[in-house]
Scaffold this motif. Structure first.
Motif, PDB file in Angstrom:
ATOM      1  N   LEU A 190       0.836  -1.207   0.000  1.00 58.12           N
ATOM      2  CA  LEU A 190       0.000   0.000   0.000  1.00 58.12           C
ATOM      3  C   LEU A 190       0.864   1.247   0.000  1.00 58.12           C
ATOM      4  CD1 LEU A 190      -2.624   1.605   0.261  1.00 58.12           C
ATOM      5  CD2 LEU A 190      -2.560   1.149   2.737  1.00 58.12           C
ATOM      6  N   MET A 191       1.921   1.261   0.799  1.00 56.83           N
ATOM      7  CA  MET A 191       2.797   2.426   0.831  1.00 56.83           C
ATOM      8  C   MET A 191       3.477   2.641  -0.518  1.00 56.83           C
ATOM      9  SD  MET A 191       4.430   2.449   4.684  1.00 56.83           S
ATOM     10  CE  MET A 191       4.924   0.723   4.723  1.00 56.83           C
ATOM     11  N   SER A 192       3.861   1.566  -1.179  1.00 53.68           N
ATOM     12  CA  SER A 192       4.468   1.688  -2.510  1.00 53.68           C
ATOM     13  C   SER A 192       3.459   2.244  -3.504  1.00 53.68           C
ATOM     14  CB  SER A 192       4.974   0.329  -2.988  1.00 53.68           C
ATOM     15  OG  SER A 192       6.046  -0.115  -2.196  1.00 53.68           O
ATOM     16  N   TRP A 193       2.220   1.766  -3.406  1.00 49.24           N
ATOM     17  CA  TRP A 193       1.170   2.282  -4.285  1.00 49.24           C
ATOM     18  C   TRP A 193       0.953   3.778  -4.044  1.00 49.24           C
ATOM     19  CZ3 TRP A 193      -4.107   3.710  -3.091  1.00 49.24           C
ATOM     20  CH2 TRP A 193      -4.892   3.921  -4.226  1.00 49.24           C
ATOM     21  N   CYS A 194       0.995   4.190  -2.789  1.00 44.51           N
ATOM     22  CA  CYS A 194       0.853   5.618  -2.483  1.00 44.51           C
ATOM     23  C   CYS A 194       2.053   6.413  -2.996  1.00 44.51           C
ATOM     24  CB  CYS A 194       0.668   5.816  -0.982  1.00 44.51           C
ATOM     25  SG  CYS A 194      -0.953   5.296  -0.380  1.00 44.51           S
ATOM     26  N   ASP A 195       3.247   5.784  -3.000  1.00 41.02           N
ATOM     27  CA  ASP A 195       4.407   6.433  -3.612  1.00 41.02           C
ATOM     28  C   ASP A 195       4.138   6.700  -5.093  1.00 41.02           C
ATOM     29  OD1 ASP A 195       5.762   6.288  -1.215  1.00 41.02           O
ATOM     30  OD2 ASP A 195       6.895   4.484  -1.761  1.00 41.02           O
ATOM     31  N   LEU A 196       3.526   5.717  -5.760  1.00 44.47           N
ATOM     32  CA  LEU A 196       3.180   5.888  -7.171  1.00 44.47           C
ATOM     33  C   LEU A 196       2.169   7.017  -7.349  1.00 44.47           C
ATOM     34  CD1 LEU A 196       3.053   4.986 -10.179  1.00 44.47           C
ATOM     35  CD2 LEU A 196       1.273   3.360  -9.473  1.00 44.47           C
ATOM     36  N   LEU A 197       1.131   7.032  -6.518  1.00 49.40           N
ATOM     37  CA  LEU A 197       0.136   8.100  -6.589  1.00 49.40           C
ATOM     38  C   LEU A 197       0.784   9.470  -6.436  1.00 49.40           C
ATOM     39  CD1 LEU A 197      -3.030   7.062  -4.522  1.00 49.40           C
ATOM     40  CD2 LEU A 197      -2.988   7.889  -6.884  1.00 49.40           C
ATOM     41  N   ALA A 198       1.654   9.604  -5.438  1.00 48.97           N
ATOM     42  CA  ALA A 198       2.312  10.881  -5.201  1.00 48.97           C
ATOM     43  C   ALA A 198       3.198  11.271  -6.368  1.00 48.97           C
ATOM     44  CB  ALA A 198       3.115  10.817  -3.902  1.00 48.97           C
ATOM     45  N   GLN A 199       3.864  10.295  -6.954  1.00 46.35           N
ATOM     46  CA  GLN A 199       4.752  10.583  -8.073  1.00 46.35           C
ATOM     47  C   GLN A 199       3.962  11.041  -9.293  1.00 46.35           C
ATOM     48  OE1 GLN A 199       7.521   7.465  -8.731  1.00 46.35           O
ATOM     49  NE2 GLN A 199       8.688   8.564 -10.265  1.00 46.35           N
ATOM     50  N   VAL A 200       2.865  10.355  -9.592  1.00 48.76           N
ATOM     51  CA  VAL A 200       2.017  10.756 -10.709  1.00 48.76           C
ATOM     52  C   VAL A 200       1.433  12.145 -10.470  1.00 48.76           C
ATOM     53  CG1 VAL A 200      -0.129  10.215 -11.925  1.00 48.76           C
ATOM     54  CG2 VAL A 200       1.487   8.397 -11.417  1.00 48.76           C
TER      55      VAL A 200
END
Length: 225
Positions: A190-200
């Motif tokens: 989940l934290m990695s997915w949120c990293d992706l969200l923040a990056q996008v």
């Protein structure tokens, strides 16, 4: 949406505020298996950066016997920058296509400037953001698949004064590696997915000096909530 704000699943707020019943987790109302319950509790207890607002949402009923879903938005100064959905699936009997008993399915969306959307390398770059986010946290996973779609809208007639709009959309799924007791490290996924969200969304890395994160140039202005 209920902001996670880095809180823990100790009754102080965040994702734990949504109290799901066994029926909400699938299985026709029967008690979900322990590995799935453990993975869901890990999702509820994950620490997330303050700009990520997360809440539970109804999970799909037909993809797996058990499912749990979250939706999230990247919010900065009350402006939505990106949004997405993450679904945890579990089939205790295993799934040939998954090559495991768990599967994560996601959708991520964000607005882009038309010039950025026209970059021919954009799909490959966006996919590398997903795999890079998982790799940066040392996660093991298998059978990744997905699509990166860019769409443009142009307005005419009574809407001609509106500027052209472009959007990037990432749809993906992967099988998380299973640890002790057959339980994946759901919180870190989940934290990695949120990293992706923040990056996008174009936010800077949460940790300074993280060379694996490349910010998104030519961001469209924040969208009013």
């Amino acid at each position: 949406m209920a902001a996670a704000q880095g809180r823990l699943s100790d009754g102080t707020g965040g994702m734990d505020e949504a109290k799901d019943t066994d029926a909400d987790l699938g299985g026709g109302g029967t008690a979900p298996p322990l590995p799935f319950r453990t993975a869901v509790e890990a999702l509820r207890g994950a620490r997330l950066r303050p700009q990520i607002e997360v809440e539970t949402t109804p999970a799909p009923k037909r993809l797996a016997p058990y499912a749990y879903a979250l939706e999230a938005a990247v919010v900065d100064d009350d402006q939505d920058l990106a949004d997405g959905r993450l679904v945890l699936l579990h089939d205790p009997a295993g799934h040939d296509a998954w090559r495991g008993t768990f599967r994560l399915v996601t959708l991520v969306r964000a607005e882009l400037e038309p010039e950025m959307a026209a970059d021919p390398l954009l799909p490959e770059v966006c996919w590398s953001w997903l795999t890079g986010a998982l790799g940066a946290r040392g996660l093991t996973y298998g059978e990744p698949s997905g699509t990166v779609t860019r769409a443009s809208s142009h307005y005419f007639g009574g809407l001609s004064e509106r500027p052209a709009a472009s959007q990037i959309e990432i749809r993906a799924s992967w099988t998380p590696g299973e640890g002790t007791g057959g339980v994946p490290d759901a919180a870190t996924h989940l934290m990695s997915w949120c990293d992706l969200l923040a990056q996008v969304a174009g936010l800077p890395p949460a940790a300074s000096g993280d060379a694996s994160v490349v910010t998104l140039p030519q961001r469209r202005g924040p969208q009013a909530r």
